[in-house]
Write an enzyme that holds these catalytic residues in place. Structure first.
Site, PDB file in Angstrom:
ATOM      1  N   TYR A  63       0.858  -1.204   0.000  1.00 45.79           N
ATOM      2  CA  TYR A  63       0.000   0.000   0.000  1.00 45.79           C
ATOM      3  C   TYR A  63       0.889   1.247   0.000  1.00 45.79           C
ATOM      4  CZ  TYR A  63      -3.537   3.384   1.673  1.00 45.79           C
ATOM      5  OH  TYR A  63      -4.369   4.473   1.795  1.00 45.79           O
ATOM      6  N   SER A  64       1.913   1.253   0.870  1.00 46.92           N
ATOM      7  CA  SER A  64       2.821   2.406   0.938  1.00 46.92           C
ATOM      8  C   SER A  64       3.471   2.644  -0.423  1.00 46.92           C
ATOM      9  CB  SER A  64       3.922   2.163   1.978  1.00 46.92           C
ATOM     10  OG  SER A  64       3.384   1.910   3.249  1.00 46.92           O
ATOM     11  N   ALA A  65       3.940   1.556  -1.049  1.00 53.59           N
ATOM     12  CA  ALA A  65       4.629   1.698  -2.335  1.00 53.59           C
ATOM     13  C   ALA A  65       3.679   2.188  -3.423  1.00 53.59           C
ATOM     14  CB  ALA A  65       5.250   0.353  -2.736  1.00 53.59           C
ATOM     15  N   LYS A 116       1.126   4.143  -3.064  1.00 52.84           N
ATOM     16  CA  LYS A 116       0.850   5.566  -2.858  1.00 52.84           C
ATOM     17  C   LYS A 116       2.098   6.413  -3.139  1.00 52.84           C
ATOM     18  CE  LYS A 116      -3.503   5.452  -1.575  1.00 52.84           C
ATOM     19  NZ  LYS A 116      -4.569   6.092  -2.392  1.00 52.84           N
ATOM     20  N   GLY A 165     -13.545   3.249   7.553  1.00 52.16           N
ATOM     21  CA  GLY A 165     -13.860   1.840   7.315  1.00 52.16           C
ATOM     22  C   GLY A 165     -13.000   1.225   6.229  1.00 52.16           C
ATOM     23  N   ASP A 224     -11.252  -1.882   7.232  1.00 53.12           N
ATOM     24  CA  ASP A 224     -12.109  -3.067   7.401  1.00 53.12           C
ATOM     25  C   ASP A 224     -12.478  -3.690   6.054  1.00 53.12           C
ATOM     26  OD1 ASP A 224     -12.159  -2.474  10.157  1.00 53.12           O
ATOM     27  OD2 ASP A 224     -13.749  -1.002   9.802  1.00 53.12           O
ATOM     28  N   ARG A 225     -12.225  -2.947   4.976  1.00 55.37           N
ATOM     29  CA  ARG A 225     -12.514  -3.457   3.630  1.00 55.37           C
ATOM     30  C   ARG A 225     -11.217  -3.898   2.937  1.00 55.37           C
ATOM     31  NH1 ARG A 225     -16.172   0.735   4.410  1.00 55.37           N
ATOM     32  NH2 ARG A 225     -14.868   2.435   3.603  1.00 55.37           N
ATOM     33  N   ALA A 226     -10.181  -4.179   3.737  1.00 56.98           N
ATOM     34  CA  ALA A 226      -8.864  -4.523   3.169  1.00 56.98           C
ATOM     35  C   ALA A 226      -8.967  -5.729   2.241  1.00 56.98           C
ATOM     36  CB  ALA A 226      -7.891  -4.804   4.302  1.00 56.98           C
TER      37      ALA A 226
END
Ligand SMILES: NC(=O)c1ccc[n+]([C@@H]2O[C@H](COP(=O)([O-])OP(=O)(O)OC[C@H]3O[C@@H](n4cnc5c(N)ncnc54)[C@H](OP(=O)(O)O)[C@@H]3O)[C@@H](O)[C@H]2O)c1
Length: 233
Positions: free
Chosen positions: A148-150, A152, A184, A187-189
């Site tokens: 996720y970090s990469a 973004k 949320g 929670d939707r990962a």
């Protein structure tokens, strides 16, 4: 940019921040068009906003993204700004990340915003704006959130070049990198469970900072770590 009367496409309008941004833009007098994946929630928001033009699209389908952009531009008679608030997250150690999940993260968070902006640029008026929802993890890559970090960080790097390349058209590129907000999203990962996260940042402050950033032609909205508030520059 003057928001009253501005023609703005909001992508990810079915999401929490995207929906908040669409409502706030409409409240500021902008003429908004919407796209999102869930057509039921999209049409409900369109109705709430007085019949705003809305067309569902899947971010990973470039043809549907292009069709949504073209439809928005047709309905509004061109575009003054696009706001991209699509996003997905996944958690877990980098060494164990699932390839298909990683592909989807990059498809939605990185590649789809690029496609949407490319599709929108021919419709975008000189002096207009592009707003991209990146995240604080672009600056501070976080354990358990490597992909996720990469995704973004890649979007923010792209935005910094786009900004320079669009200078001749006076198109502002606003890179928004908020900290955790309770929407949320976690929670939707797509996969995994979140690490311990800080308390959620104030949603309204994010929305206000984006609208003020648009008005001022700012480059970024980021967290001031000492004052724990969002700043524009
Ligand atoms: N919440 C946070 O803590 C936080 C912090 C920093 C940055 N951000 C960023 O802010 C943005 C908005 O996040 P949010 O918190 O508002 O999350 P959210 O409520 O889950 O919204 C995510 C949006 O992305 C859309 N989306 C996901 N996959 C899609 C796909 N394949 N095609 C089309 N649309 C798709 C969702 O559409 P549907 O609902 O129609 O499926 C929804 O509109 C994201 O880019 C996120 O990374 C969030």
């Amino acid at each position: 940019m003057e928001l009253a009367g501005a023609r703005v496409l909001v992508a990810g309008a079915t999401g929490v921040l995207g929906g908040d941004l669409a409502r706030a833009l409409a409240g500021a007098g902008a003429r908004v068009a919407l796209t999102g994946r869930d057509d039921g929630r999209l049409q409900a928001l369109a109705g709430e906003l007085g019949g705003a033009p809305a067309r569902a699209a899947d971010a990973v389908d470039v043809h549907s993204v292009r069709a949504a952009v073209d439809a928005a531009a047709r309905a509004l008679g061109g575009l003054d700004a696009v706001v991209v608030a699509w996003g997905v997250v996944a958690f877990g150690p980098a060494a164990e990340a699932d390839d298909a999940v990683t592909e989807e993260l990059f498809a939605v968070n990185t590649l789809a915003p690029m496609s949407l902006v490319r599709a929108a640029l021919p419709h975008l008026a000189d002096g207009g704006a592009v707003v991209l929802l990146s995240a604080i993890v672009a600056d501070a890559p976080t354990l358990g959130m490597a992909e996720y970090s990469a995704s973004k960080a890649a979007l923010s790097a792209w935005a910094s070049v786009l900004r320079r390349e669009l200078r001749s058209r006076s198109v502002a590129v606003l890179d928004v990198r908020p900290p955790h907000v309770d929407t949320g999203l976690v929670d939707r990962a797509l996969a995994g469970t979140p690490p311990r996260l800080p308390a959620g940042h104030d949603r309204d402050e994010v929305v206000t900072a984006v609208l003020d950033g648009l008005r001022e032609g700012a480059r970024e909205v980021v967290l001031d770590p000492r004052e724990k508030r969002l700043v524009r520059r």
